[in-house]
Design a protein around this motif. Structure first.
Motif, PDB file in Angstrom:
ATOM      1  N   TYR A 133      35.161  45.309  48.359  1.00  0.00           N
ATOM      2  CA  TYR A 133      35.039  43.944  48.896  1.00  0.00           C
ATOM      3  C   TYR A 133      34.543  42.951  47.855  1.00  0.00           C
ATOM      4  O   TYR A 133      34.028  41.895  48.197  1.00  0.00           O
ATOM      5  N   ASN A 134      34.703  43.253  46.580  1.00  0.00           N
ATOM      6  CA  ASN A 134      34.320  42.319  45.524  1.00  0.00           C
ATOM      7  C   ASN A 134      35.284  41.144  45.406  1.00  0.00           C
ATOM      8  O   ASN A 134      34.978  40.172  44.735  1.00  0.00           O
ATOM      9  N   TYR A 135      36.422  41.237  46.026  1.00  0.00           N
ATOM     10  CA  TYR A 135      37.426  40.180  45.950  1.00  0.00           C
ATOM     11  C   TYR A 135      37.197  39.074  46.976  1.00  0.00           C
ATOM     12  O   TYR A 135      37.790  38.000  46.871  1.00  0.00           O
ATOM     13  N   VAL A 136      36.353  39.292  47.968  1.00  0.00           N
ATOM     14  CA  VAL A 136      36.208  38.347  49.080  1.00  0.00           C
ATOM     15  C   VAL A 136      35.701  36.985  48.603  1.00  0.00           C
ATOM     16  O   VAL A 136      36.281  35.946  48.937  1.00  0.00           O
ATOM     17  N   ILE A 142      38.670  31.484  38.452  1.00  0.00           N
ATOM     18  CA  ILE A 142      38.761  32.530  39.473  1.00  0.00           C
ATOM     19  C   ILE A 142      39.254  33.843  38.857  1.00  0.00           C
ATOM     20  O   ILE A 142      38.747  34.926  39.194  1.00  0.00           O
ATOM     21  N   ALA A 143      40.225  33.773  37.949  1.00  0.00           N
ATOM     22  CA  ALA A 143      40.742  34.995  37.314  1.00  0.00           C
ATOM     23  C   ALA A 143      39.667  35.665  36.473  1.00  0.00           C
ATOM     24  O   ALA A 143      39.566  36.903  36.455  1.00  0.00           O
ATOM     25  N   ALA A 144      38.852  34.891  35.794  1.00  0.00           N
ATOM     26  CA  ALA A 144      37.757  35.482  35.020  1.00  0.00           C
ATOM     27  C   ALA A 144      36.751  36.148  35.953  1.00  0.00           C
ATOM     28  O   ALA A 144      36.269  37.254  35.669  1.00  0.00           O
ATOM     29  N   TRP A 145      36.449  35.492  37.043  1.00  0.00           N
ATOM     30  CA  TRP A 145      35.510  36.040  38.027  1.00  0.00           C
ATOM     31  C   TRP A 145      36.040  37.356  38.606  1.00  0.00           C
ATOM     32  O   TRP A 145      35.326  38.355  38.694  1.00  0.00           O
ATOM     33  N   ILE A 146      37.293  37.360  39.009  1.00  0.00           N
ATOM     34  CA  ILE A 146      37.910  38.559  39.582  1.00  0.00           C
ATOM     35  C   ILE A 146      37.931  39.692  38.547  1.00  0.00           C
ATOM     36  O   ILE A 146      37.636  40.847  38.877  1.00  0.00           O
ATOM     37  N   THR A 147      38.246  39.381  37.313  1.00  0.00           N
ATOM     38  CA  THR A 147      38.333  40.408  36.282  1.00  0.00           C
ATOM     39  C   THR A 147      36.982  41.055  36.004  1.00  0.00           C
ATOM     40  O   THR A 147      36.885  42.281  35.883  1.00  0.00           O
ATOM     41  N   VAL A 148      35.946  40.238  35.909  1.00  0.00           N
ATOM     42  CA  VAL A 148      34.616  40.796  35.662  1.00  0.00           C
ATOM     43  C   VAL A 148      34.209  41.715  36.806  1.00  0.00           C
ATOM     44  O   VAL A 148      33.719  42.824  36.602  1.00  0.00           O
ATOM     45  N   ARG A 149      34.419  41.277  38.027  1.00  0.00           N
ATOM     46  CA  ARG A 149      34.076  42.112  39.177  1.00  0.00           C
ATOM     47  C   ARG A 149      34.979  43.346  39.259  1.00  0.00           C
ATOM     48  O   ARG A 149      34.546  44.413  39.666  1.00  0.00           O
ATOM     49  N   PHE A 150      36.248  43.187  38.869  1.00  0.00           N
ATOM     50  CA  PHE A 150      37.187  44.301  38.907  1.00  0.00           C
ATOM     51  C   PHE A 150      36.803  45.382  37.909  1.00  0.00           C
ATOM     52  O   PHE A 150      36.854  46.575  38.215  1.00  0.00           O
ATOM     53  N   PHE A 151      36.402  44.987  36.721  1.00  0.00           N
ATOM     54  CA  PHE A 151      36.044  45.966  35.701  1.00  0.00           C
ATOM     55  C   PHE A 151      34.701  46.628  35.975  1.00  0.00           C
ATOM     56  O   PHE A 151      34.389  47.650  35.380  1.00  0.00           O
ATOM     57  N   HIS A 152      33.893  46.062  36.851  1.00  0.00           N
ATOM     58  CA  HIS A 152      32.601  46.654  37.176  1.00  0.00           C
ATOM     59  C   HIS A 152      32.572  47.250  38.581  1.00  0.00           C
ATOM     60  O   HIS A 152      31.505  47.382  39.176  1.00  0.00           O
ATOM     61  N   THR A 153      33.721  47.609  39.101  1.00  0.00           N
ATOM     62  CA  THR A 153      33.785  48.200  40.434  1.00  0.00           C
ATOM     63  C   THR A 153      33.214  49.614  40.451  1.00  0.00           C
ATOM     64  O   THR A 153      32.466  49.973  41.342  1.00  0.00           O
ATOM     65  N   GLU A 154      33.563  50.402  39.454  1.00  0.00           N
ATOM     66  CA  GLU A 154      33.116  51.792  39.415  1.00  0.00           C
ATOM     67  C   GLU A 154      31.771  51.905  38.708  1.00  0.00           C
ATOM     68  O   GLU A 154      31.512  51.176  37.745  1.00  0.00           O
TER      69      GLU A 154
END
Length: 150
Positions: free
Chosen positions: A16-19, A54-66
């Motif tokens: 749910y990091n994308y919300v 927004i793309a930078a925000w999503i990428t940072v959260r995406f790379f730190h999901t695991e």
């Protein structure tokens, strides 16, 4: 690689990091086009800058999901660190394609422009969104703590 990308996507969706970034993106898009009429290329320029953030925000959260242990297990299954990071990069870039499509098609579908945009204006708008989003993904990955630690 396709299954690895699907794993990253499912893992990101479950977190749910994308919300927050997606909600912010939708709100900004609706507010930007709330006042009618809008010039075509100027509106696309403004929303492409929003997409960059927004793309930078999503990428940072995406790379730190695991977490670290899960990341190491996934790298073992991927059999290569480069393959692991490339699949993450391509998956994050696919978000940019989706957001670029939404950003360019939303005002056209809702009729928010002062005139009907030409095919050239739509193409320029899409590629502006896509390339700025790709730059944001690349910069975010380069300065990500996960990549810096390897």
């Amino acid at each position: 690689m396709r299954s690895l990308m699907a794993y990253h996507l499912i893992s990101y969706i479950k977190s749910y990091n994308y919300v927050a970034p997606m909600s912010f993106f939708i709100i900004i898009l609706v507010v930007n086009y709330a006042i009618y009429p809008n010039p075509v290329l100027a509106s696309y320029g403004v929303t492409s800058i929003y997409l960059y953030i927004i793309a930078a925000w999503i990428t940072v959260r995406f790379f730190h999901t695991e977490d670290l242990v899960q990341q190491q297990i996934t790298m073992l299954h991927a059999k290569n660190e480069m393959r692991y990071f490339c699949s993450k990069y391509v998956t994050a870039s696919s978000f940019v394609v989706l957001l670029a499509l939404i950003s360019t098609s939303y005002p056209i579908v809702c009729g928010m422009f002062s005139k009907n945009p030409t095919v050239l204006e739509i193409t320029v708008g899409f590629f502006t969104h896509f390339l700025l989003g790709l730059v944001a993904v690349t910069i975010s990955v380069l300065f990500s703590r996960i990549l810096l630690n390897h």
